[in-house]
Design an enzyme around this catalytic site. Sequence first.
Site, PDB file in Angstrom:
ATOM      1  N   ASP A 176       0.865  -1.185   0.000  1.00 32.04           N
ATOM      2  CA  ASP A 176       0.000   0.000   0.000  1.00 32.04           C
ATOM      3  C   ASP A 176       0.895   1.226   0.000  1.00 32.04           C
ATOM      4  O   ASP A 176       2.117   1.112  -0.118  1.00 32.04           O
ATOM      5  CB  ASP A 176      -0.977  -0.007   1.190  1.00 32.04           C
ATOM      6  CG  ASP A 176      -2.314   0.626   0.826  1.00 32.04           C
ATOM      7  OD1 ASP A 176      -2.322   1.818   0.459  1.00 32.04           O
ATOM      8  OD2 ASP A 176      -3.349  -0.069   0.891  1.00 32.04           O
ATOM      9  N   HIS A 247      -2.875   3.320  -4.549  1.00 32.15           N
ATOM     10  CA  HIS A 247      -2.327   2.833  -3.273  1.00 32.15           C
ATOM     11  C   HIS A 247      -0.935   2.226  -3.450  1.00 32.15           C
ATOM     12  O   HIS A 247      -0.659   1.122  -2.953  1.00 32.15           O
ATOM     13  CB  HIS A 247      -3.275   1.791  -2.646  1.00 32.15           C
ATOM     14  CG  HIS A 247      -4.482   2.406  -1.996  1.00 32.15           C
ATOM     15  ND1 HIS A 247      -4.394   3.240  -0.904  1.00 32.15           N
ATOM     16  CD2 HIS A 247      -5.805   2.312  -2.284  1.00 32.15           C
ATOM     17  CE1 HIS A 247      -5.611   3.624  -0.536  1.00 32.15           C
ATOM     18  NE2 HIS A 247      -6.487   3.083  -1.368  1.00 32.15           N
ATOM     19  N   GLU A 311     -10.055   2.761  -4.949  1.00 39.80           N
ATOM     20  CA  GLU A 311      -9.712   4.149  -4.632  1.00 39.80           C
ATOM     21  C   GLU A 311      -8.546   4.703  -5.463  1.00 39.80           C
ATOM     22  O   GLU A 311      -7.530   5.105  -4.914  1.00 39.80           O
ATOM     23  CB  GLU A 311      -9.343   4.240  -3.137  1.00 39.80           C
ATOM     24  CG  GLU A 311     -10.491   3.819  -2.234  1.00 39.80           C
ATOM     25  CD  GLU A 311     -10.131   3.860  -0.742  1.00 39.80           C
ATOM     26  OE1 GLU A 311     -11.000   4.285   0.032  1.00 39.80           O
ATOM     27  OE2 GLU A 311      -9.009   3.481  -0.361  1.00 39.80           O
TER      28      GLU A 311
HETATM   29  C1  ACM Z   1     -10.925  -0.479   0.705  1.00 38.44           C
HETATM   30  O1  ACM Z   1     -11.357  -0.455   1.850  1.00 38.44           O
HETATM   31  N1  ACM Z   1     -10.311   0.592   0.209  1.00 38.44           N
HETATM   32  C2  ACM Z   1     -11.066  -1.645  -0.133  1.00 38.44           C
END
Ligand code: ACM
Length: 503
Positions: A176, A247, A311
């Site tokens: 991440d 991410h 995201e």
């Molecule tokens: C997430 O909680 N961004 C998958």
Amino acid sequence: MIAIIPESVEFIIKNGSFKLDQDTSVYADKELNELGNYLREKLTPSTGFKFKEKDLQKNNQIQLKLAKSNWNLSDEGYILKVKNEGVEISAKNSAGIFYGIQTLRQLLPPEIESQKMIKNNEWFISCVEIIDYPRFKWRGFMLDEARHFMGKEIVKKILDLMALHKLNKFHWHLVDDQGWRIEIKKYPKLIEIGSKRKIKTNRGEESNLKDPDFIGGYYNQEELKEIIDYADERFIEVIPEIEMPGHCTAALAAYPELSCTGGPFEVPTKWGIFSDVYCLGKENVYKFLEDVLIEVMEIFPTKIIHIGGDETPKKRWKSCPNCQQKMKELGFDKEEELQVYLTNYFAKFLETHGKRLMGWNEILDPTLSKEAICQFWLGNKRKAAEHMRKGGEVIATNYLQTYLDHSYKIISLRKAYKFEPKFPKVESKFKSKLLGLEAPLWTERVPNLKRLEWQTFPRLTAYAETAWTPKKKKNYKKFKHRLVEFTKRLEFLDVNVAVEKIN
Ligand code: ACM
Ligand code: ZN
């Protein structure tokens, strides 16, 4: 009191009991030798008994038997019989035997879990007949180690606890913005740079590295294999997640040329969603991700590789000449189409390697391969339903119902227990495409094991029951009753259960 969690499918209590003593033996079919040893390891420390291996005998024996004729039991099902003279666990497959052993542990007093020998205890097991099998194929837990690295011993403890709960999928969020945790030999800077970030003392973080200003950690490939084997011995499949196209700041800090702007970047110390993502207009990005996935596939035997996909801001792509050029070549009007392109590119790439892509529900698109598995967390349920109608598989990980990082105010134990995975618009003939559920633990505010356990237990215990037990047997009041007993077991296993949240 007998308190089995998850509750079994059929449970008949009989008269009488079987007593473990120093002469009790364990007999396992040849193919089940390892499980015989596993059972001994579970029973020996607290009882002090040796549980010698003996040939099949009539009395004072625990027998583990494969019975191919165990007809219509599902692949993970088992039959457990406790009689005055002995115990028998039978199943079609070793997985079923393993789950039978988890149930047998719970027929014994909680003290059985003690790592210290308990003298003068009487180890009785009530006579019962149990037929048991899971409701769902996918019974998952996700751990985010990018935000806080926990390390091998903690992960093994979690795997042991998952096994006790009959959970079978460990989704490992290894990448991440705030950390890259998996050694990729071709790209050493992912670890050299991407696996650590500056500590924030005001957040209570402590350095766990030689350099006192940094926090982080990573798994080398040997350690990963060791953990995968450990999980495999517990019938748990490990699914790695390599986030793309968002991410990924830790990777961009290591290799800024993979971004649209060229950086430079630092591994962030803040949480959130960041604008800098992989540049989808550069060929070297596809090459990098392919190389990474090739090593990932060599390490992880699972057929399923999770590529994240959640995201992802499209801001940088809008002003990037490379991304704009790529869009022009492909005839795209919107930046969103670039992410669809990336997803389909890697779905195909993984399929040619005999693997399947999995991603958060942002990957959904009418053009997505039906082989891809969608993990639904937030957004449009209708799109997930469409995927199922097409023959695609879906896992429920609903944001406001299953996220273990939420406070108990937002997701109480009761709410966790009442959660039912469902997609209301799906016709019943597609219902089997809903593989099951998964509870994720994101660790922005989870810096250590104590906190991890407090967020996770007892809510994961509740999700485990929904994942295994038939819906019609779910009953919160009875669950809570059993949970009191089950919690004693967890405490013998040195788990920091949020007992004050049981209400
Ligand atoms: C997430 O909680 N961004 C998958
Ligand atoms: Zn770009």
